[in-house]
Write a protein that holds these residues in place. Sequence first.
Motif, PDB file in Angstrom:
ATOM      1  N   THR A  11     -10.557  37.554 -31.990  1.00 26.10           N
ATOM      2  CA  THR A  11     -10.913  36.145 -32.134  1.00 26.10           C
ATOM      3  C   THR A  11     -11.685  35.729 -30.890  1.00 26.10           C
ATOM      4  N   PRO A  12     -13.030  35.659 -30.973  1.00 32.28           N
ATOM      5  CA  PRO A  12     -13.813  35.302 -29.791  1.00 32.28           C
ATOM      6  C   PRO A  12     -13.549  33.855 -29.389  1.00 32.28           C
ATOM      7  N   THR A  13     -13.392  33.644 -28.093  1.00 27.77           N
ATOM      8  CA  THR A  13     -13.051  32.315 -27.576  1.00 27.77           C
ATOM      9  C   THR A  13     -14.014  31.972 -26.442  1.00 27.77           C
ATOM     10  N   PRO A  14     -15.065  31.193 -26.718  1.00 31.20           N
ATOM     11  CA  PRO A  14     -16.023  30.844 -25.666  1.00 31.20           C
ATOM     12  C   PRO A  14     -15.388  29.922 -24.624  1.00 31.20           C
ATOM     13  N   LEU A  15     -15.543  30.283 -23.360  1.00 30.18           N
ATOM     14  CA  LEU A  15     -15.029  29.471 -22.255  1.00 30.18           C
ATOM     15  C   LEU A  15     -15.944  29.627 -21.053  1.00 30.18           C
ATOM     16  N   PRO A  16     -16.175  28.565 -20.282  1.00 27.61           N
ATOM     17  CA  PRO A  16     -16.896  28.721 -19.020  1.00 27.61           C
ATOM     18  C   PRO A  16     -16.078  29.563 -18.055  1.00 27.61           C
ATOM     19  N   TRP A  17     -16.770  30.190 -17.119  1.00 26.87           N
ATOM     20  CA  TRP A  17     -16.101  31.134 -16.223  1.00 26.87           C
ATOM     21  C   TRP A  17     -14.957  30.491 -15.453  1.00 26.87           C
ATOM     22  N   GLY A  18     -15.128  29.253 -15.023  1.00 25.78           N
ATOM     23  CA  GLY A  18     -14.116  28.607 -14.198  1.00 25.78           C
ATOM     24  C   GLY A  18     -12.758  28.461 -14.865  1.00 25.78           C
ATOM     25  N   GLU A  19     -12.693  28.625 -16.191  1.00 26.16           N
ATOM     26  CA  GLU A  19     -11.438  28.457 -16.919  1.00 26.16           C
ATOM     27  C   GLU A  19     -10.795  29.786 -17.333  1.00 26.16           C
ATOM     28  N   VAL A  20     -11.456  30.909 -16.996  1.00 24.03           N
ATOM     29  CA  VAL A  20     -11.008  32.198 -17.528  1.00 24.03           C
ATOM     30  C   VAL A  20      -9.695  32.654 -16.893  1.00 24.03           C
ATOM     31  N   TYR A  21      -9.594  32.618 -15.582  1.00 23.07           N
ATOM     32  CA  TYR A  21      -8.382  33.101 -14.913  1.00 23.07           C
ATOM     33  C   TYR A  21      -7.166  32.327 -15.406  1.00 23.07           C
ATOM     34  N   GLY A  22      -7.271  31.017 -15.420  1.00 24.55           N
ATOM     35  CA  GLY A  22      -6.156  30.190 -15.882  1.00 24.55           C
ATOM     36  C   GLY A  22      -5.834  30.429 -17.339  1.00 24.55           C
ATOM     37  N   GLN A  82     -23.538  45.156 -38.201  1.00 29.35           N
ATOM     38  CA  GLN A  82     -23.455  43.760 -38.637  1.00 29.35           C
ATOM     39  C   GLN A  82     -23.854  42.810 -37.510  1.00 29.35           C
ATOM     40  N   VAL A  83     -23.655  43.232 -36.254  1.00 24.71           N
ATOM     41  CA  VAL A  83     -24.079  42.399 -35.124  1.00 24.71           C
ATOM     42  C   VAL A  83     -25.598  42.421 -35.012  1.00 24.71           C
ATOM     43  N   GLU A  84     -26.182  43.603 -35.179  1.00 27.10           N
ATOM     44  CA  GLU A  84     -27.638  43.716 -35.153  1.00 27.10           C
ATOM     45  C   GLU A  84     -28.263  42.867 -36.269  1.00 27.10           C
ATOM     46  N   ALA A 129     -16.792  41.265 -35.062  1.00 28.92           N
ATOM     47  CA  ALA A 129     -16.955  42.587 -35.676  1.00 28.92           C
ATOM     48  C   ALA A 129     -15.884  43.552 -35.196  1.00 28.92           C
ATOM     49  N   PHE A 130     -15.495  43.428 -33.943  1.00 26.46           N
ATOM     50  CA  PHE A 130     -14.466  44.303 -33.380  1.00 26.46           C
ATOM     51  C   PHE A 130     -13.060  43.942 -33.855  1.00 26.46           C
ATOM     52  N   GLY A 131     -12.932  42.801 -34.542  1.00 24.47           N
ATOM     53  CA  GLY A 131     -11.631  42.413 -35.079  1.00 24.47           C
ATOM     54  C   GLY A 131     -10.874  41.398 -34.254  1.00 24.47           C
ATOM     55  N   THR A 173     -20.618  31.595 -23.564  1.00 23.45           N
ATOM     56  CA  THR A 173     -21.076  30.698 -24.625  1.00 23.45           C
ATOM     57  C   THR A 173     -22.344  31.281 -25.244  1.00 23.45           C
ATOM     58  N   ASN A 174     -22.150  32.322 -26.026  1.00 27.62           N
ATOM     59  CA  ASN A 174     -23.233  33.121 -26.561  1.00 27.62           C
ATOM     60  C   ASN A 174     -22.885  33.501 -27.995  1.00 27.62           C
ATOM     61  N   PRO A 175     -23.647  33.003 -28.961  1.00 26.38           N
ATOM     62  CA  PRO A 175     -23.291  33.233 -30.371  1.00 26.38           C
ATOM     63  C   PRO A 175     -23.202  34.707 -30.748  1.00 26.38           C
ATOM     64  N   LEU A 176     -24.096  35.545 -30.223  1.00 28.25           N
ATOM     65  CA  LEU A 176     -24.079  36.947 -30.628  1.00 28.25           C
ATOM     66  C   LEU A 176     -22.889  37.688 -30.026  1.00 28.25           C
ATOM     67  N   LEU A 177     -22.483  37.319 -28.831  1.00 27.97           N
ATOM     68  CA  LEU A 177     -21.298  37.950 -28.251  1.00 27.97           C
ATOM     69  C   LEU A 177     -20.062  37.598 -29.072  1.00 27.97           C
ATOM     70  N   SER A 178     -20.008  36.378 -29.562  1.00 32.36           N
ATOM     71  CA  SER A 178     -18.919  36.011 -30.471  1.00 32.36           C
ATOM     72  C   SER A 178     -18.957  36.876 -31.720  1.00 32.36           C
TER      73      SER A 178
END
Length: 338
Positions: free
Chosen positions: A186-197, A308-310, A182-184, A172-177
């Motif tokens: 679709t960034p999808t913020p999720l807490p770690w506990g939901e990533v594997y599923g 563009q990220v910088e 920039a890499f093309g 949940t980090n705006p710059l990582l999104s």
Amino acid sequence: MKATKLLTAASVGALLFGMTGAVQAAEWRYAHEEFEGDVQDVFAYAFKEHIEDNSDHSVQVYRFGELGESDDIMEQTQNGILQFVNQSPGFTGSLIPAAQIFFIPYLMPTDMETVLEFFDESKAINEMFPELYAEHGLELLQMYPEGEMVVTADEPVTSPEDFDNKKIRVMTNPLLSETYNAFGATPTPLPWGEVYGGLQTGILDGQENPIFWIESGGLYEVSPHLTFTGHGWFTTAMMANKDFFDGLSEEDQTLIREASEAAYDHTIEHIQGLAEASLDKIMEACDECTVTRLDDEQIQTFRERAPQVEERFLEMTEEDGAALLEQFKADLEAVTEE
């Protein structure tokens, strides 16, 4: 995937019930974001060992999930329920926007020797970051690298075009999104506990983490194609509640600083060869896993998208971010030109 414990009313209640007695008995509480044996856990237990070997104090360590997600343990630290917390700038970035500097792609070098020299000598890390954290009630005791970031996905990635329509989990980090935009992807913020599923069910197409975390969390089981993009290192920070720290005797403050230094040295030794060992374990356990290491030409297609990220970082952080980025680059230049 390893099972994790959920935060319960009983566990928080037990902490609250014991707060007064714990302070008097100098039983300090320390939470981090990772599993047993992972890098933050190694750091926490080295810190605990130094404290307990050199004083009558004790340290209770809580691993991922025992007191909730990353945001939960930060809130508990700011509220004084926890004395110490280990949280990466990936999550702290919402609280301290300038901490997102580590997510500007291709800013950091990728070879470990240079990275470690940078952390040892950087004015940005050792002088400027503590001031930023202090403004939010946190005593920054140590920043340290854990490992190179690696992307996993449902198919190999060799170019930004391969990220088209890919839902990539980000903290949940705006710059990582912004980086994955920039890499093309679709960034999808999720807490770690939901990533594997999320990876298992197709809600996500991929994610990024250091290789030891991909192995420890079993992410390769549901996201088998690993790509070394060379775009950054995972960094984390160990800190204390500042009111707690400022209220300690000079002797205890010195003890804590020495313990964090000892834990840093131990952890840096621990991560030597860790990525290679973790990758070996993955490849032994997974027949369908692939490893792609981008060559210079392929990396350049991603690197061209970094400015563009910088620019977005500077928009988010204004004067604080501009000063930090200038010093960060000067520190990097100093260690790369030696």
